[in-house]
Design an enzyme around this catalytic site. Structure first.
Site, PDB file in Angstrom:
ATOM      1  N   HIS A  90     -48.598 -99.596   5.500  1.00  0.00           N
ATOM      2  CA  HIS A  90     -48.164 -99.234   6.859  1.00  0.00           C
ATOM      3  C   HIS A  90     -49.367 -99.142   7.804  1.00  0.00           C
ATOM      4  CE1 HIS A  90     -43.955 -98.697   6.249  1.00  0.00           C
ATOM      5  NE2 HIS A  90     -44.070 -97.733   5.373  1.00  0.00           N
ATOM      6  N   HIS A 113     -48.276 -98.570  -0.813  1.00  0.00           N
ATOM      7  CA  HIS A 113     -47.243 -98.827   0.201  1.00  0.00           C
ATOM      8  C   HIS A 113     -47.604 -98.133   1.525  1.00  0.00           C
ATOM      9  CE1 HIS A 113     -43.075 -99.089   1.847  1.00  0.00           C
ATOM     10  NE2 HIS A 113     -43.407 -97.922   2.359  1.00  0.00           N
ATOM     11  N   GLU A 114     -48.016 -96.868   1.436  1.00  0.00           N
ATOM     12  CA  GLU A 114     -48.385 -96.137   2.653  1.00  0.00           C
ATOM     13  C   GLU A 114     -49.609 -96.770   3.326  1.00  0.00           C
ATOM     14  OE1 GLU A 114     -46.556 -93.846   4.075  1.00  0.00           O
ATOM     15  OE2 GLU A 114     -45.135 -93.997   2.412  1.00  0.00           O
ATOM     16  N   GLU A 171     -40.838-101.704   6.236  1.00  0.00           N
ATOM     17  CA  GLU A 171     -40.805-101.214   4.848  1.00  0.00           C
ATOM     18  C   GLU A 171     -41.010-102.375   3.870  1.00  0.00           C
ATOM     19  OE1 GLU A 171     -41.056 -98.165   4.008  1.00  0.00           O
ATOM     20  OE2 GLU A 171     -40.868 -97.540   6.093  1.00  0.00           O
TER      21      GLU A 171
HETATM   22 ZN   LIG Z   1     -42.655 -96.940   4.058  1.00  0.00          ZN
END
Ligand SMILES: [Zn+2]
Length: 415
Positions: free
Chosen positions: A281, A277-278, A355
């Protein structure tokens, strides 16, 4: 009464009322759902954990509401109450009206605002966080942190301020454009040195060691095409039991940071999913996009200040009788938030969109069900409410509400 005084008062009143109203709604909504764990979380989050999250979120919201009232009173005291004019007269008596006066005026206001924030921080950390078992901060560490922050603000803030005031005095009509260039350069500099020089003043960062985890992580980084020298563990447990992970910096200084508190609670497969997930980003340029937006908006604001600075009503309407460039800067940045409050939901929606995008990226390279398990553990351990008021959430939340986020991830597992 001056027309602008009226506009200012109405905006301040509406913004403060909206902040209080949203907080109140949030607390009532949480209380109404206090005794029912949402069904999809029932297996992992029991009623006592749900109660804790409800009480913790309500306590934090009450503090935000108090903060909103203190902010409003302070702003009134400094503007219409004559505080800024008083400080300005006092410093003029000592320093005349040059650069030293400008620095003294702005620094003294910043110091007053920071001092008023201290009791709020103390209450948040040593009362609320402590009551719910999250606080690890000692009073000594709190004071050391404050001193370090003051030192950093002096080392970086004063030269920036000096540069801005000098440009405003010397660059003629288009000073705002030069100030913007300086502001952009300053931000890029801070972002570039933050991970390697500033963050280590507050925490220890060590490379991730655990061999099983390291292998998993390296495989994931290879799948995502990410250069691997930027994976660190931070001693977050020094201050708080909250767990987190974040992405920071750019270029050679870019790194992914895991709190030690997060690593101690998640299984390797769950950590891999959070890392994916990071990475999302980073790979989807979220950090850069946000920065470019900030720069574009700040150019607009500086242009607006360039217009307002020569309007006598801007000062008189806020009860200032001796206009100076430093005073214009102060007034502008103090009152802007009450006029831009309605932009908050847009900012929050933008962040929530990122997100969701990072979650979609994560499930392409790691397991969606591991990410769900990790998120549920984090909601539970951080006592995040699963039942936020929808309007409060739309206004403020940088992350999607738990139920929506998990539902999207679960539909991804079924595909
Ligand atoms: Zn996030």
């Amino acid at each position: 009464m001056h027309i602008f005084t009226g506009v200012f008062l109405v905006a301040l009143l509406l913004t403060t009322a909206a902040r209080l109203w949203l907080g109140n709604r949030h607390i009532r909504y949480i209380r109404a759902h206090r005794d029912n764990v949402p069904q999809e979380f029932a297996p992992q989050i029991n009623l006592s954990a749900h109660h804790k999250a409800a009480d913790y979120s309500s306590a934090k919201t009450r503090l935000h509401m108090t903060h909103a009232v203190i902010d409003a009173l302070l702003l009134l005291a400094l503007t219409l109450g004559g505080g800024l004019q008083l400080l300005s007269d006092w410093w003029t008596g000592w320093l005349g009206d040059g650069l030293a006066f400008g620095i003294a005026l702005i620094v003294s206001v910043a110091v007053i605002i920071s001092i008023i924030e201290i009791p709020i921080d103390i209450y948040r950390i040593f009362v609320i966080e402590a009551r719910f078992g999250f606080n690890q901060m000692t009073p000594t560490l709190f004071i050391i942190d404050l001193l370090k922050q003051a030192l950093l603000a002096t080392v970086f803030g004063v030269p920036l301020l000096l540069c801005v005031l000098w440009l405003m005095a010397r660059m003629g009509e288009n000073w705002w454009f030069y100030v913007w260039l300086a502001w952009v350069a300053f931000n890029v500099l801070v972002l570039a040195i933050y991970p390697t020089y500033i963050a280590p003043l507050f925490n220890k960062f060590s490379p991730m060691e655990n061999p099983e985890l390291k292998t998993r992580v390296e495989q994931l980084l290879a799948r995502c095409g990410f250069k691997s020298q930027g994976l660190f563990v931070m001693d977050g447990s020094k201050r708080s039991n909250h767990g987190n992970a974040y992405f920071t910096g750019f270029g050679a200084a870019k790194r992914i940071v895991f709190f030690d508190t997060l690593l101690s609670r998640l299984e390797p497969a769950e950590i891999e999913a959070v890392l994916a997930h990071e990475l999302g980003h980073y790979k989807l340029y979220h950090v850069i996009k946000r920065m470019l937006w900030t720069f574009a908006v700040s150019l607009g604001f500086l242009w607006l200040l360039g217009v307002l600075i020569s309007k006598p009503w801007f000062y008189h309407g806020l009860n200032v009788t001796t206009p100076t460039t430093a005073m214009a800067l102060l007034l502008f940045f103090m009152i802007t938030p009450i006029f831009t409050f309605l932009l908050q939901p847009l900012l929050s929606a933008y962040s929530r969109m990122h997100e969701y995008e990072a979650d979609r990226y994560a499930v392409r390279y790691a397991s969606a069900s591991d990410l769900v398990r990790a998120l549920v553990k984090l909601y539970k351990d951080n006592a995040s409410t699963l039942t936020p008021d929808p309007l409060h959430s739309a206004f403020y939340d940088s992350h999607p509400p738990a139920t929506l986020r998990i539902a999207r991830l679960q539909s991804a597992t079924q595909n």
